[in-house]
Enzyme design. Sequence first.
Site, PDB file in Angstrom:
ATOM      1  N   GLU A  95      59.646  97.202  70.796  1.00 55.31           N
ATOM      2  CA  GLU A  95      59.701  98.446  70.030  1.00 55.31           C
ATOM      3  C   GLU A  95      60.511  99.466  70.815  1.00 55.31           C
ATOM      4  OE1 GLU A  95      58.436  99.209  67.081  1.00 55.31           O
ATOM      5  OE2 GLU A  95      56.793  97.816  66.695  1.00 55.31           O
TER       6      GLU A  95
ATOM      7  N   HIS B  76      63.935  93.735  63.002  1.00 56.14           N
ATOM      8  CA  HIS B  76      62.793  93.519  62.116  1.00 56.14           C
ATOM      9  C   HIS B  76      63.270  93.409  60.670  1.00 56.14           C
ATOM     10  CE1 HIS B  76      58.327  94.776  61.298  1.00 56.14           C
ATOM     11  NE2 HIS B  76      58.534  93.495  61.086  1.00 56.14           N
TER      12      HIS B  76
END
Length: 186
Positions: free
Chosen positions: A117, A156
Site C-alpha cells: 500500500e 490493484h
Amino acid sequence: MQLDPASGWFEGVRHCPSPNFNARPTGEISLLVIHNISLPPAQFATGKVQEFFQNRLDVTEHPYFEGIAHLRVSAHFLIERDGGVTQFVSCLERAWHAGVSLFEGREGCNDFSLGIELEGTDDLPFTDAQYQALTALTLELQGTFAAISTERIQGHSDIAPGRKTDPGPAFDWTRYRAALAQGEGQ
C-alpha cells in the site's frame, strides 16, 4: 532494509503486526500488487491505516470509518509519504489485500501475492521518497522471490478491474519500472 527469508519479516522497517492474515494454501509467492490508501480519504500521516489493519479503528472519529469498520483487511506493507515502510504481515503468510481478484486466469490473488500500500490517492502524485522506498522494497522482494518478475507486478485495478481503481492514474508506472530496471543492473 533486508528480508529475513526464514521469517518473512524485514529488518530495518517498522513492524505493526495485523491479525488479518492466514496461511498461504501453496506457499507460492509470484505476484506483487500495488495499492493506495489514506484514512480518512486524502488525509495523510494520521496513523489510521495502521489502526485499520489492526482492527482498532475508532468509528466515531470520522464518518467515513463507519462504512469500513466491519472490514478485516491488511497488506504486507505500507509506504508512507515520507518513505517510511511499515510491515503488517510476514511475506510467508497470506495478507488480505486483493479481495476478489484474477491474474492470468487464476482467482484469489491473495493466495500467491504480496501487497504494498502506498499512502495516497488515485489522483494525487506520490512522493519521491515513496518511489525510492517502493523500488528498494521491490528489488529486495524480487531478490528473494524470483517468480516476481517485472511483468508480475500489477496494480490493484489490474487484478480487480471495475471494482478497484488503485494505485490510480497518479501512479507513475514508467518511473517505477525504469527505477527497477536500473536497480537490476547494479
